[in-house]
Scaffold this motif. Structure first.
Motif, mmCIF file in Angstrom:
data_model
loop_
_atom_site.group_PDB
_atom_site.id
_atom_site.type_symbol
_atom_site.label_atom_id
_atom_site.label_comp_id
_atom_site.label_asym_id
_atom_site.label_seq_id
_atom_site.Cartn_x
_atom_site.Cartn_y
_atom_site.Cartn_z
ATOM 1 N N ALA A 17 0.827 -1.210 0.000
ATOM 2 C CA ALA A 17 0.000 0.000 0.000
ATOM 3 C C ALA A 17 0.858 1.255 0.000
ATOM 4 O O ALA A 17 0.555 2.230 -0.709
ATOM 5 N N ALA A 18 1.935 1.250 0.774
ATOM 6 C CA ALA A 18 2.805 2.422 0.833
ATOM 7 C C ALA A 18 3.460 2.686 -0.517
ATOM 8 O O ALA A 18 3.509 3.831 -0.985
ATOM 9 N N ILE A 19 3.925 1.613 -1.149
ATOM 10 C CA ILE A 19 4.564 1.766 -2.465
ATOM 11 C C ILE A 19 3.544 2.181 -3.513
ATOM 12 O O ILE A 19 3.758 3.118 -4.297
ATOM 13 N N GLY A 20 2.389 1.483 -3.535
ATOM 14 C CA GLY A 20 1.367 1.767 -4.534
ATOM 15 C C GLY A 20 0.797 3.169 -4.402
ATOM 16 O O GLY A 20 0.637 3.885 -5.403
ATOM 17 N N ALA A 21 0.486 3.599 -3.162
ATOM 18 C CA ALA A 21 -0.075 4.932 -2.960
ATOM 19 C C ALA A 21 0.922 6.014 -3.352
ATOM 20 O O ALA A 21 0.549 7.049 -3.921
ATOM 21 N N THR A 22 2.183 5.775 -3.080
ATOM 22 C CA THR A 22 3.224 6.752 -3.438
ATOM 23 C C THR A 22 3.363 6.871 -4.952
ATOM 24 O O THR A 22 3.474 7.979 -5.499
ATOM 25 N N LEU A 23 3.371 5.734 -5.631
ATOM 26 C CA LEU A 23 3.472 5.755 -7.091
ATOM 27 C C LEU A 23 2.256 6.436 -7.722
ATOM 28 O O LEU A 23 2.387 7.194 -8.683
ATOM 29 N N PHE A 24 1.072 6.151 -7.175
ATOM 30 C CA PHE A 24 -0.150 6.757 -7.703
ATOM 31 C C PHE A 24 -0.125 8.270 -7.520
ATOM 32 O O PHE A 24 -0.473 9.031 -8.429
ATOM 33 N N THR A 25 0.305 8.719 -6.340
ATOM 34 C CA THR A 25 0.405 10.152 -6.086
ATOM 35 C C THR A 25 1.425 10.798 -7.017
ATOM 36 O O THR A 25 1.209 11.908 -7.535
ATOM 37 N N SER A 26 2.534 10.119 -7.253
ATOM 38 C CA SER A 26 3.552 10.643 -8.171
ATOM 39 C C SER A 26 2.997 10.776 -9.578
ATOM 40 O O SER A 26 3.267 11.754 -10.285
ATOM 41 N N TYR A 27 2.200 9.791 -9.977
ATOM 42 C CA TYR A 27 1.576 9.816 -11.307
ATOM 43 C C TYR A 27 0.639 11.015 -11.443
ATOM 44 O O TYR A 27 0.689 11.753 -12.436
ATOM 45 N N LEU A 28 -0.200 11.241 -10.438
ATOM 46 C CA LEU A 28 -1.119 12.371 -10.488
ATOM 47 C C LEU A 28 -0.371 13.697 -10.440
ATOM 48 O O LEU A 28 -0.766 14.663 -11.096
ATOM 49 N N THR A 29 0.706 13.744 -9.669
ATOM 50 C CA THR A 29 1.527 14.966 -9.599
ATOM 51 C C THR A 29 2.149 15.269 -10.950
ATOM 52 O O THR A 29 2.198 16.424 -11.396
ATOM 53 N N TYR A 30 2.617 14.223 -11.626
ATOM 54 C CA TYR A 30 3.182 14.396 -12.975
ATOM 55 C C TYR A 30 2.129 14.973 -13.926
ATOM 56 O O TYR A 30 2.416 15.894 -14.710
ATOM 57 N N LEU A 31 0.914 14.445 -13.858
ATOM 58 C CA LEU A 31 -0.147 14.960 -14.720
ATOM 59 C C LEU A 31 -0.422 16.429 -14.426
ATOM 60 O O LEU A 31 -0.632 17.230 -15.350
ATOM 61 N N ARG A 32 -0.434 16.792 -13.157
ATOM 62 C CA ARG A 32 -0.707 18.176 -12.793
ATOM 63 C C ARG A 32 0.380 19.108 -13.327
ATOM 64 O O ARG A 32 0.083 20.176 -13.883
ATOM 65 N N PHE A 33 1.659 18.745 -13.143
ATOM 66 C CA PHE A 33 2.742 19.592 -13.628
ATOM 67 C C PHE A 33 2.730 19.678 -15.151
ATOM 68 O O PHE A 33 3.047 20.719 -15.729
ATOM 69 N N THR A 34 2.378 18.582 -15.815
ATOM 70 C CA THR A 34 2.281 18.610 -17.277
ATOM 71 C C THR A 34 1.220 19.603 -17.724
ATOM 72 O O THR A 34 1.415 20.380 -18.667
ATOM 73 N N GLU A 35 0.114 19.600 -17.025
ATOM 74 C CA GLU A 35 -0.961 20.530 -17.346
ATOM 75 C C GLU A 35 -0.544 21.972 -17.102
ATOM 76 O O GLU A 35 -0.835 22.867 -17.911
ATOM 77 N N LEU A 36 0.167 22.218 -15.995
ATOM 78 C CA LEU A 36 0.610 23.570 -15.687
ATOM 79 C C LEU A 36 1.611 24.082 -16.725
ATOM 80 O O LEU A 36 1.570 25.247 -17.130
ATOM 81 N N ARG A 37 2.515 23.205 -17.181
ATOM 82 C CA ARG A 37 3.481 23.608 -18.204
ATOM 83 C C ARG A 37 2.787 23.965 -19.510
ATOM 84 O O ARG A 37 3.161 24.932 -20.177
ATOM 85 N N MET A 38 1.775 23.184 -19.872
ATOM 86 C CA MET A 38 1.040 23.469 -21.097
ATOM 87 C C MET A 38 0.290 24.787 -20.977
ATOM 88 O O MET A 38 0.188 25.558 -21.936
ATOM 89 N N ALA A 39 -0.260 25.057 -19.768
ATOM 90 C CA ALA A 39 -0.996 26.305 -19.565
ATOM 91 C C ALA A 39 -0.065 27.507 -19.660
ATOM 92 O O ALA A 39 -0.429 28.565 -20.190
ATOM 93 N N GLN A 40 1.172 27.379 -19.143
ATOM 94 C CA GLN A 40 2.131 28.483 -19.176
ATOM 95 C C GLN A 40 2.656 28.743 -20.581
ATOM 96 O O GLN A 40 2.948 29.883 -20.950
ATOM 97 N N SER A 41 2.769 27.670 -21.376
ATOM 98 C CA SER A 41 3.309 27.830 -22.733
ATOM 99 C C SER A 41 2.263 28.311 -23.724
ATOM 100 O O SER A 41 2.600 28.759 -24.811
ATOM 101 N N SER A 42 1.000 28.209 -23.376
ATOM 102 C CA SER A 42 -0.067 28.615 -24.311
ATOM 103 C C SER A 42 -0.378 30.104 -24.183
ATOM 104 O O SER A 42 0.030 30.761 -23.246
#
Length: 412
Positions: free
Chosen positions: A387-412
């Protein structure tokens, strides 16, 4: 005018989307009031059709039936707090004709002896003007003979009335939704109950959780218990589960897993009740999500605490804390993802929005069945590591998506 009344003026406003619900005479020895007030999955037959049309976007509904039946059924809708659409009762054919002739917008004429489905109605509205096997256009001049066909349950014969008039569209309802005999109520009840799950249910939820939650739904349907009360019951059981896990013993671990499993089943029933009884609300949905994730937070933390106490190894406490806070962070990030999806349905999907279905599947409660297996086999310590490993990986995945979205918003 009240939301449900029998007006002297048969000409309601034509500014909004309007539907006519024709209620034929009840079959054989049944009284019209008893027939249309008969409950289907906890909601009277007539009320269910009215609420379906209301949820589909109708602003006013004309109910056409005999005067005696209207007088008896009007209080049924007046007392229902869920009904807020304008309702006009018409009991004379001449009044109905005048109403149709004076309207400037298209009117949808629904067969009230069928149970209509919200998805089918919305699909029809989105494709307004397109003839389908479930929608036939008819002219106002043919209404009298047409009603005679409906009284005889001759929906198929209505095809002969098809004309080019766009003023009125008849929706007889699907064949399987027709209620013509008392036994049809039970069949429709079972059909609705079977379809009360959600489209994004996982295979584990469909085969292991829904069969049990539907049995609980059958029980709750016959009580005044609200979906939010069911959510709070599930929440209390989830917190009780955390208390059990925190003890760090095998019997209490199994008890904790059982409580969490029962909490999941009860949690499934709240949504089923809400959908079946037209009690969905934004606040109820938020309460459900918040309670689920608070339970996850405390359960993960309690497992780590209990294992650390039982083994003397503080590592498990840290693992429990990691799983708890990672799940909390996932909830915060995922909540933003779902909100973004709901408020930007017409815009170009962002990377976060496009991944929402995957995120929703990863965020479900299927892990609880695995936890039950781990508790029974006395391997809860293995679960908290995963659970600790899985929850951490899932949170990292969602964080990556958020930063990707923010970068796209800044470049547009």
């Amino acid at each position: 005018m009240n939301k449900s009344s029998i007006p002297s003026n048969p000409n309601p406003s034509s500014q909004n989307l309007c539907g006519i619900l024709y209620l034929p005479m009840a079959p054989e020895i049944w009284d019209s009031k008893d027939w249309y007030a008969e409950p289907i999955a906890g909601v009277p037959f007539l009320s269910r059709n009215i609420l379906t049309l209301q949820r589909s976007g109708f602003h006013e509904i004309i109910i056409y039936m005999d005067a005696d039946g209207a007088e008896k059924l009007a209080p049924l809708l007046e007392k229902d707090p869920r009904v807020n659409v304008k309702i006009h009762w018409i009991t004379k054919l001449d009044f109905l004709k005048v109403t149709l002739q004076n309207r400037r917008s298209q009117v949808l004429f629904f067969n009230g002896s069928a149970l209509h489905d919200k998805k089918e109605v919305r699909s029809l509205l989105e494709n307004e003007g397109i003839k389908t096997p479930e929608a036939f256009t008819i002219s106002n001049e043919q209404i009298e003979s047409f009603l005679e066909k409906i009284k005889a349950h001759g929906n198929k014969e209505s095809k002969e009335f098809l004309k080019n008039s766009r003023s009125l569209i008849f929706i007889p309802g699907a064949d399987h939704s027709q209620l013509r005999h008392p036994k049809d109520f039970k069949a429709m009840h079972e059909r609705l109950l079977k379809g009360s799950g959600q489209n994004h249910d996982s295979a584990i939820t469909r085969f292991l959780s829904r069969p049990v939650s539907r049995k609980l739904t059958r029980l709750f349907l016959n009580t005044p218990i609200t979906p939010n009360q069911i959510t709070l019951l599930s929440f209390a059981m989830g917190l009780g589960s955390a208390v059990g896990f925190a003890q760090g013993t095998y019997p209490m671990g199994v008890l904790g897993a059982l409580l969490l499993l029962f909490s999941t089943w009860v949690d499934g029933a709240d949504g089923e009740i809400a959908r079946l009884k037209f009690m969905e609300s934004e606040s109820g949905g938020k309460l459900d999500i918040i309670c689920d994730n608070i339970v996850h937070f405390f359960v993960f933390g309690a497992i780590g605490w209990g294992m650390g106490k039982a083994t003397g190894d503080q590592t498990y406490i840290y693992l429990g804390a990691l799983a708890a806070f990672a799940s909390l962070a996932s909830f915060i990030l995922l909540g933003a993802v779902i909100l973004k999806k709901n408020t930007n349905t017409r815009s170009t999907p962002s990377p976060t929005q496009s991944q929402t279905p995957l995120a929703e599947k990863l965020a479900n409660r299927d892990f609880i069945h695995f936890l039950m297996l781990m508790a029974v086999t006395d391997l809860v310590q293995v679960f908290i590591v995963i659970a600790a490993i899985g929850a951490t990986l899932f949170t990292s995945y969602l964080t990556y998506l958020r930063f990707t979205e923010l970068r796209m918003a800044q470049s547009s």
